[in-house]
Design a protein around this motif. Structure first.
Motif, PDB file in Angstrom:
ATOM      1  N   GLN A  76       0.838  -1.181   0.064  1.00  0.00           N
ATOM      2  CA  GLN A  76      -0.027  -0.175   0.082  1.00  0.00           C
ATOM      3  C   GLN A  76       0.807   1.369   0.083  1.00  0.00           C
ATOM      4  OE1 GLN A  76      -2.007   0.684   3.466  1.00  0.00           O
ATOM      5  NE2 GLN A  76      -3.465   2.251   2.773  1.00  0.00           N
ATOM      6  N   ILE A  77       1.757   1.266   1.126  1.00  0.00           N
ATOM      7  CA  ILE A  77       2.699   2.535   0.892  1.00  0.00           C
ATOM      8  C   ILE A  77       3.562   2.566  -0.364  1.00  0.00           C
ATOM      9  CG2 ILE A  77       4.830   3.419   1.881  1.00  0.00           C
ATOM     10  CD1 ILE A  77       3.473   1.964   4.718  1.00  0.00           C
ATOM     11  N   MET A  78       3.929   1.472  -1.082  1.00  0.00           N
ATOM     12  CA  MET A  78       4.841   2.088  -1.970  1.00  0.00           C
ATOM     13  C   MET A  78       3.845   2.357  -3.322  1.00  0.00           C
ATOM     14  SD  MET A  78       8.148   1.353  -1.757  1.00  0.00           S
ATOM     15  CE  MET A  78       8.459   1.079  -3.330  1.00  0.00           C
ATOM     16  N   ALA A  79       2.630   1.995  -3.318  1.00  0.00           N
ATOM     17  CA  ALA A  79       1.684   2.228  -4.395  1.00  0.00           C
ATOM     18  C   ALA A  79       1.228   3.891  -3.977  1.00  0.00           C
ATOM     19  CB  ALA A  79       0.459   1.298  -4.297  1.00  0.00           C
ATOM     20  N   THR A  80       1.306   4.127  -3.179  1.00  0.00           N
ATOM     21  CA  THR A  80       0.457   5.387  -2.803  1.00  0.00           C
ATOM     22  C   THR A  80       1.378   6.422  -2.106  1.00  0.00           C
ATOM     23  OG1 THR A  80      -0.387   4.729  -0.753  1.00  0.00           O
ATOM     24  CG2 THR A  80      -1.718   4.205  -2.626  1.00  0.00           C
ATOM     25  N   TRP A  81       2.594   6.286  -1.703  1.00  0.00           N
ATOM     26  CA  TRP A  81       3.270   7.224  -0.858  1.00  0.00           C
ATOM     27  C   TRP A  81       3.290   8.704  -1.484  1.00  0.00           C
ATOM     28  CZ3 TRP A  81       7.513   9.925  -1.937  1.00  0.00           C
ATOM     29  CH2 TRP A  81       8.476   9.199  -2.953  1.00  0.00           C
ATOM     30  N   PRO A  82       3.464   8.647  -2.702  1.00  0.00           N
ATOM     31  CA  PRO A  82       3.807   9.974  -3.410  1.00  0.00           C
ATOM     32  C   PRO A  82       2.675  11.096  -3.075  1.00  0.00           C
ATOM     33  CG  PRO A  82       4.541   8.509  -4.916  1.00  0.00           C
ATOM     34  CD  PRO A  82       3.864   7.773  -3.956  1.00  0.00           C
ATOM     35  N   GLU A  83       1.226  10.549  -3.047  1.00  0.00           N
ATOM     36  CA  GLU A  83       0.084  11.130  -2.571  1.00  0.00           C
ATOM     37  C   GLU A  83       0.304  11.733  -1.385  1.00  0.00           C
ATOM     38  OE1 GLU A  83      -2.938   8.418  -3.306  1.00  0.00           O
ATOM     39  OE2 GLU A  83      -2.124   7.369  -5.231  1.00  0.00           O
ATOM     40  N   ASN A  84       0.972  11.294  -0.454  1.00  0.00           N
ATOM     41  CA  ASN A  84       0.642  11.486   1.009  1.00  0.00           C
ATOM     42  C   ASN A  84       2.170  12.567   1.401  1.00  0.00           C
ATOM     43  OD1 ASN A  84      -1.487   9.968   1.718  1.00  0.00           O
ATOM     44  ND2 ASN A  84      -0.394   8.505   1.550  1.00  0.00           N
ATOM     45  N   VAL A  85       2.491  13.145   0.367  1.00  0.00           N
ATOM     46  CA  VAL A  85       3.766  13.988   0.627  1.00  0.00           C
ATOM     47  C   VAL A  85       3.050  15.392   0.844  1.00  0.00           C
ATOM     48  CG1 VAL A  85       5.668  15.166  -0.534  1.00  0.00           C
ATOM     49  CG2 VAL A  85       5.762  12.752  -0.683  1.00  0.00           C
ATOM     50  N   ASP A  86       3.569  16.094   1.864  1.00  0.00           N
ATOM     51  CA  ASP A  86       3.067  17.466   2.114  1.00  0.00           C
ATOM     52  C   ASP A  86       3.688  18.465   1.321  1.00  0.00           C
ATOM     53  OD1 ASP A  86       1.095  16.685   4.144  1.00  0.00           O
ATOM     54  OD2 ASP A  86       2.779  16.551   5.454  1.00  0.00           O
ATOM     55  N   PHE A  87       3.181  18.863   0.175  1.00  0.00           N
ATOM     56  CA  PHE A  87       3.636  20.067  -0.688  1.00  0.00           C
ATOM     57  C   PHE A  87       3.512  21.347  -0.033  1.00  0.00           C
ATOM     58  CE2 PHE A  87       2.924  16.501  -3.674  1.00  0.00           C
ATOM     59  CZ  PHE A  87       4.277  16.574  -4.434  1.00  0.00           C
ATOM     60  N   TYR A  88       4.640  22.249  -0.152  1.00  0.00           N
ATOM     61  CA  TYR A  88       4.527  23.506   0.386  1.00  0.00           C
ATOM     62  C   TYR A  88       3.637  24.601  -0.445  1.00  0.00           C
ATOM     63  CZ  TYR A  88       8.719  22.041   2.875  1.00  0.00           C
ATOM     64  OH  TYR A  88       9.853  21.587   3.807  1.00  0.00           O
ATOM     65  N   GLU A  89       2.369  24.978  -0.082  1.00  0.00           N
ATOM     66  CA  GLU A  89       1.788  25.862  -1.036  1.00  0.00           C
ATOM     67  C   GLU A  89       2.138  27.303  -0.986  1.00  0.00           C
ATOM     68  OE1 GLU A  89      -2.649  27.393  -0.693  1.00  0.00           O
ATOM     69  OE2 GLU A  89      -2.235  26.199   0.658  1.00  0.00           O
ATOM     70  N   PRO A  90       3.014  27.786  -0.051  1.00  0.00           N
ATOM     71  CA  PRO A  90       3.654  29.067  -0.409  1.00  0.00           C
ATOM     72  C   PRO A  90       4.599  28.873  -1.380  1.00  0.00           C
ATOM     73  CG  PRO A  90       3.470  28.850   2.017  1.00  0.00           C
ATOM     74  CD  PRO A  90       3.141  27.396   1.359  1.00  0.00           C
ATOM     75  N   MET A  91       5.293  27.648  -1.598  1.00  0.00           N
ATOM     76  CA  MET A  91       6.158  27.756  -2.827  1.00  0.00           C
ATOM     77  C   MET A  91       5.755  27.829  -4.010  1.00  0.00           C
ATOM     78  SD  MET A  91       9.169  27.803  -3.919  1.00  0.00           S
ATOM     79  CE  MET A  91      10.697  27.247  -3.072  1.00  0.00           C
ATOM     80  N   PHE A  92       4.304  27.064  -4.013  1.00  0.00           N
ATOM     81  CA  PHE A  92       3.661  26.960  -5.388  1.00  0.00           C
ATOM     82  C   PHE A  92       3.028  28.492  -5.759  1.00  0.00           C
ATOM     83  CE2 PHE A  92       4.282  22.672  -4.645  1.00  0.00           C
ATOM     84  CZ  PHE A  92       4.694  22.215  -6.171  1.00  0.00           C
ATOM     85  N   LEU A  93       2.490  29.272  -4.847  1.00  0.00           N
ATOM     86  CA  LEU A  93       1.966  30.563  -4.906  1.00  0.00           C
ATOM     87  C   LEU A  93       3.269  31.328  -5.502  1.00  0.00           C
ATOM     88  CD1 LEU A  93       0.074  30.765  -1.842  1.00  0.00           C
ATOM     89  CD2 LEU A  93      -0.997  30.547  -4.216  1.00  0.00           C
ATOM     90  N   THR A  94       4.266  31.148  -4.849  1.00  0.00           N
ATOM     91  CA  THR A  94       5.613  32.074  -5.485  1.00  0.00           C
ATOM     92  C   THR A  94       5.940  31.749  -6.995  1.00  0.00           C
ATOM     93  OG1 THR A  94       6.517  32.103  -3.444  1.00  0.00           O
ATOM     94  CG2 THR A  94       7.923  32.600  -4.940  1.00  0.00           C
ATOM     95  N   ILE A  95       5.992  30.166  -7.155  1.00  0.00           N
ATOM     96  CA  ILE A  95       6.080  29.843  -8.649  1.00  0.00           C
ATOM     97  C   ILE A  95       5.343  30.385  -9.634  1.00  0.00           C
ATOM     98  CG2 ILE A  95       6.067  27.756 -10.016  1.00  0.00           C
ATOM     99  CD1 ILE A  95       7.238  26.186  -7.832  1.00  0.00           C
ATOM    100  N   GLU A  96       3.984  30.521  -9.110  1.00  0.00           N
ATOM    101  CA  GLU A  96       2.777  31.033  -9.793  1.00  0.00           C
ATOM    102  C   GLU A  96       3.168  32.509 -10.084  1.00  0.00           C
ATOM    103  OE1 GLU A  96      -1.520  29.467  -9.830  1.00  0.00           O
ATOM    104  OE2 GLU A  96      -0.825  30.713  -8.075  1.00  0.00           O
ATOM    105  N   ALA A  97       3.641  33.281  -9.455  1.00  0.00           N
ATOM    106  CA  ALA A  97       4.077  34.534  -9.445  1.00  0.00           C
ATOM    107  C   ALA A  97       5.173  34.766 -10.130  1.00  0.00           C
ATOM    108  CB  ALA A  97       4.191  35.287  -8.030  1.00  0.00           C
ATOM    109  N   TRP A  98       6.190  33.922 -10.300  1.00  0.00           N
ATOM    110  CA  TRP A  98       7.395  33.937 -11.014  1.00  0.00           C
ATOM    111  C   TRP A  98       6.985  33.726 -12.553  1.00  0.00           C
ATOM    112  CZ3 TRP A  98      10.613  30.433  -7.395  1.00  0.00           C
ATOM    113  CH2 TRP A  98      11.323  31.151  -6.394  1.00  0.00           C
ATOM    114  N   ARG A  99       6.350  32.561 -12.851  1.00  0.00           N
ATOM    115  CA  ARG A  99       5.831  32.528 -14.088  1.00  0.00           C
ATOM    116  C   ARG A  99       4.881  33.620 -14.961  1.00  0.00           C
ATOM    117  NH1 ARG A  99       5.593  27.087 -16.002  1.00  0.00           N
ATOM    118  NH2 ARG A  99       3.959  27.508 -17.051  1.00  0.00           N
ATOM    119  N   LYS A 100       4.224  34.312 -14.059  1.00  0.00           N
ATOM    120  CA  LYS A 100       3.510  35.457 -14.614  1.00  0.00           C
ATOM    121  C   LYS A 100       4.541  36.522 -14.854  1.00  0.00           C
ATOM    122  CE  LYS A 100      -0.902  34.759 -12.097  1.00  0.00           C
ATOM    123  NZ  LYS A 100      -1.710  34.891 -11.077  1.00  0.00           N
TER     124      LYS A 100
END
Length: 200
Positions: A76-100
């Motif tokens: 179960q862990i080997m099949a699903t672990w990537p779904e259970n990683v905590d992504f940094y939302e502030p980083m993705f908001l920053t990436i969005e701003a950089w792309r703009k």
């Protein structure tokens, strides 16, 4: 002038913590420790990143090693672990701003293909203009050849790139090829933003 931001994954766009990943599964403390040691802490795990073992090959080894009552949990862990990683939302908001602002965003990570494909095929993939993954190239940072792959593949000028990684040896390797290097922890996001402003 900075035109390209190259990001590591672990501890840059997401929290790499086997403990936090395993907390998403129903495990006793003892089971947690057994699976952490036998999966994420195993000698096989770095070989997945290096492209010497696939996740499927490693899973077979893990199943031989763990107690019988934990074999299904291991699958179960080997099949699903990537779904259970905590992504940094502030980083993705920053990436969005950089792309703009017209900046290009690339991923350069020591990771196996299961996690690489999860990122590419999920909504997170929309934030990136390209990637280089260690398992695919069979090269690991800080080997300078993996950075050169990124430069060549996307026809980048190193002087127009900053490489952001949580490990100094990895940013130093990028600097040797002419990139800017920024050694990062998520609480330094403000400093990284400022760095990008000053160099763009």
């Amino acid at each position: 002038m900075l035109k390209n931001i190259v990001l590591d994954f672990g501890n840059v766009i997401m929290n790499w913590s086997p403990d936090q990943i395993l907390n998403h599964y129903e495990l006793t403390p003892k089971e947690h420790d057994i699976l952490k040691d036998n999966i994420f802490g195993s000698k096989e795990w770095p070989q997945i990143d290096a492209g010497r073992l696939t996740e499927q090959e490693a899973e077979k080894i893990f199943l031989q090693r763990v107690p019988e009552n934990l074999q299904e949990k291991t699958k179960q862990i080997m099949a699903t672990w990537p779904e259970n990683v905590d992504f940094y939302e502030p980083m993705f908001l920053t990436i969005e701003a950089w792309r703009k602002q017209g900046l290009k965003i690339y991923g350069l990570s020591n990771t196996g293909m299961q996690f690489a494909n999860f990122v590419k095929n999920s909504g997170f993939g929309d934030y990136f203009d390209g990637y280089v993954f260690s398992a695919e190239e069979k090269l690991l940072k800080p080997d300078e050849r993996i950075y050169q792959k990124l430069i060549d593949r996307y026809e980048l000028d190193p002087k127009e790139c900053v490489f952001v990684d949580d490990l100094k040896e990895n940013t130093q390797a990028a600097e040797k090829l002419g990139m800017y290097g920024f050694t990062f922890k998520i609480d330094q996001l403000g400093q990284l933003r400022q760095f990008v402003v000053e160099h763009s």
